[in-house]
Design an enzyme around this catalytic site. Structure first.
Site, PDB file in Angstrom:
ATOM      1  N   GLY A  54       0.805  -1.204   0.000  1.00  0.00           N
ATOM      2  CA  GLY A  54       0.000   0.000   0.000  1.00  0.00           C
ATOM      3  C   GLY A  54       0.841   1.260   0.000  1.00  0.00           C
ATOM      4  O   GLY A  54       2.046   1.228  -0.242  1.00  0.00           O
ATOM      5  N   ASP A  59      11.770  -9.490   8.097  1.00  0.00           N
ATOM      6  CA  ASP A  59      11.859  -8.652   6.893  1.00  0.00           C
ATOM      7  C   ASP A  59      12.717  -7.424   7.171  1.00  0.00           C
ATOM      8  O   ASP A  59      12.336  -6.301   6.849  1.00  0.00           O
ATOM      9  CB  ASP A  59      10.464  -8.249   6.413  1.00  0.00           C
TER      10      ASP A  59
END
Length: 647
Positions: free
Chosen positions: A343, A456
């Site tokens: 997003g 991550d």
């Protein structure tokens, strides 16, 4: 009115420990006193029907918001007296900037942040519950109780004439009747009211369905039942349990109808097997997405016990879509900070002037839904100066939004991979950034309540505040380990090419050493000013890691260092030490990599930990792509999932 509760004592008082206390004789205290006086004076005026009132006071640097709700069956005199007592009690016993108190006939809440029209469920169990005796036929009692309360919850939420308040009774035995009462604050939607009541009734059933009475109170809804009439019975609403004695529908008819339904259902399922199997993948995703949205529409914060079970805890502030649109200028392009696979991130400003970064997750991204749930439910309570704080969230329809503290200097990759911006920082600044990342990981791995694996870690997920202090962000991929758990395995590999440890990329195995690998890659990128991903396109080596190792064993390690760093650091020993730490962190075997406590000791120059020569690092960690694709094109931010393809 019949009641075993003391009208003069509160059911529950909550002085939020999550927010700071206000100072005596401060402007906040003065504004709070005015707000509470206003609630007491106006709770029975100017509203139709009376018994619910919001008010606020705004000063130069701070606002105070207040709300009072009276039980729907009490008269104006009782209502006003209850709010007055509650206001005095909460002012006397709480000095937090966010607090709430519940009495039998009313509740009063105040906060430094605007909460009107927002539904956040925070169920509380008053001590009154444990004083109730147990019932004899617990199984049937629970069935009848659930039926009564579910019927009343629909009345409360969706019958506008009830003004979000309903009472009713149901006959349990010839001598016993169950009386129920449910109420919501009138500033939330019927759907939010029903969600709140469903959550409260779930807790009521768990704590008290075997008792002769029970109460659950929350910020936006309250539920209660007793075996005596404890409310003013204005409607005389009597419900009949479908399977009670004397009901027209006999048990044998129910059995026959049930068996027939099962037989018909079996035939239908068998005839549709082929059709359903063809759509299995799509429908599973749709069901999962719908279930997740339903779960998140009930804002219950949770934590994890040692056994891995979810339990309710304190809430994370909820923001409605209207407020977030106003804060971001309706997601104006001028406020856009960046965009990734999940997003877009926008800069926003809340009504109190606080700046935030708003991540607007992709409407159709299942990964985005998983990330959203993970951050809201699992990571919201993390507090450390080297972790970006999640300050709120919002969900409405397909909109899923996360609000973080605003980082004015953007992310680490914004500096280290741009020669002009890179020159703005010296070695001391970079060393502080490296240490900050290490301390953030140490907190996640060992110092927080649970061992958390980020999974991550990369420069774009390291943000920089106004002092250039590093803060780890984006915990959508993070996983919590139970006590004494060291590794985990997943078939769904997610992460970013170039930063994933080989055992995770190729086998789905992850641990704290997976994060250590990502830290080592970032460290080498900071020192060299070069990206690991895409390094194979250069003439130097296949990866940045192999290039660093080759120069190290050839004794040419200074060729690896960005010349600007050497110029800004008079002692090259520290930089060489960091190269060695980076190479140790990216070893192929996880056992050869140091832990984060060892890394921090090495960064601080501790002599108690020896610096051994690094082994050859993992050069190629594979490439991760979606299972339905045959290409290896990365996504916009490098986040991909599923099958591992050979190089």
């Amino acid at each position: 009115m019949l009641s075993s509760l003391s009208n003069g004592d509160p059911l529950f008082t909550f002085c939020s420990p999550e927010y700071r206390n206000y100072n005596p004789n401060s402007q906040f205290e003065a504004d709070l006193k005015n707000v509470l006086d206003d609630l007491s004076s106006n709770i029975t005026r100017n509203i139709s029907p009376p018994g619910f009132y919001n008010t606020s006071r705004d000063s130069q640097d701070q606002s105070v918001y207040g709300q009072a709700l009276c039980r729907g069956d009490v008269n104006s005199t009782v209502c006003q007296k209850c709010v007055e007592d509650a206001s005095q009690d909460i002012f006397r016993n709480c000095n937090s900037t966010d607090a709430m108190i519940w009495y039998e006939y009313c509740q009063v809440r105040y906060s430094f942040q605007m909460f009107f029209s927002m539904m956040v469920y925070t169920g509380k169990l008053p001590t009154h519950n444990v004083q109730e005796k147990k019932v004899s036929d617990q199984i049937r009692f629970s069935e009848v109780l659930v039926y009564l309360m579910n019927e009343l919850s629909n009345e409360t939420a969706f019958n506008s004439s009830k003004h979000m308040f309903a009472t009713g009774r149901i006959i349990f035995t010839t001598k016993e009747t169950i009386y129920g009462l449910l109420q919501c604050t009138r500033d939330i939607s019927p759907e939010f009211c029903k969600n709140c009541l469903d959550s409260a009734l779930g807790e009521l059933n768990a704590c008290c369905s075997f008792r002769q009475g029970g109460i659950v109170v929350s910020r936006n809804c309250n539920v209660r039942f007793e075996l005596y009439q404890f409310y003013n019975d204005t409607s005389n609403s009597l419900l009949t349990y479908p399977f009670s004695k004397g009901h027209k529908l006999k048990i044998w008819k129910v059995v026959v109808a049930t068996c027939t339904s099962i037989l018909v259902l079996t035939i239908i399922i068998g005839s549709c097997t082929v059709y359903l199997s063809r759509r299995k993948e799509t429908e599973r995703d749709d069901r999962s997405e719908h279930a997740l949205l339903q779960e998140l529409a009930r804002p219950v914060a949770v934590t994890i016990t040692r056994e891995g079970n979810l339990v309710t805890s304190e809430e994370l502030p909820f923001f409605d879509l209207t407020a977030i649109r106003a804060a971001t200028g309706d997601f104006a392009d001028s406020n856009k900070l960046g965009q990734g696979g999940f997003g877009t991130v926008y800069k926003g400003e809340l009504p109190n002037g606080k700046e935030v970064a708003v991540k607007r997750l992709s409407r159709k991204s299942w990964q985005g839904l998983e990330e959203f749930k993970n951050e809201v439910i699992l990571i919201a309570k993390l507090q450390h100066r080297n972790l970006v704080r999640l300050v709120g969230w919002g969900i409405e329809g397909e909109e899923k939004l996360l609000l973080y503290e605003f980082m004015p200097n953007r992310s680490l990759d914004f500096f280290i991979f741009d020669s002009e911006r890179r020159s703005q920082l010296n070695w001391e600044a970079y060393h502080n950034i490296i240490s900050g990342i290490a301390k953030g990981l140490l907190y996640l791995h060992e110092d927080s309540r649970h061992k958390i694996i980020h999974r991550d870690l990369k420069p774009s997920n390291v943000l920089l505040d106004h002092d250039m202090a590093a803060k780890i962000s984006d915990f959508g991929m993070a996983r919590i380990f139970c006590e004494n758990q060291n590794t985990a395995n997943t078939k769904r590999v997610v992460g970013t090419y170039g930063y994933m440890a080989p055992e995770y990329a190729m086998g789905g195995v992850f641990s704290v050493k997976s994060d250590v690998f990502g830290f080592g890659v970032i460290l080498l990128e900071i020192i060299s000013g070069k990206k690991n991903s895409g390094f194979y396109l250069t003439e130097h080596a296949q990866t940045l890691l192999s290039y660093a190792w080759r120069l190290w064993i050839e004794g040419k390690e200074l060729e690896f260092v960005d010349p600007l760093l050497i110029e800004s650091n008079p002692t090259q020993e520290i930089i060489l030490r960091c190269i060695l730490i980076g190479l140790q962190c990216v070893q192929e075997d996880p056992e050869d990599r140091p832990t984060m406590p060892n890394v921090i000791s090495l960064l601080q120059g501790s002599e108690s930990i020896s610096l051994s020569e690094p082994k050859q690092p993992a050069f190629a960690v594979g490439r991760v792509v979606p299972s339905h694709q045959s290409t290896t094109d990365p996504t916009l931010n490098g986040l991909t999932v599923s099958a591992i393809l050979p190089r």
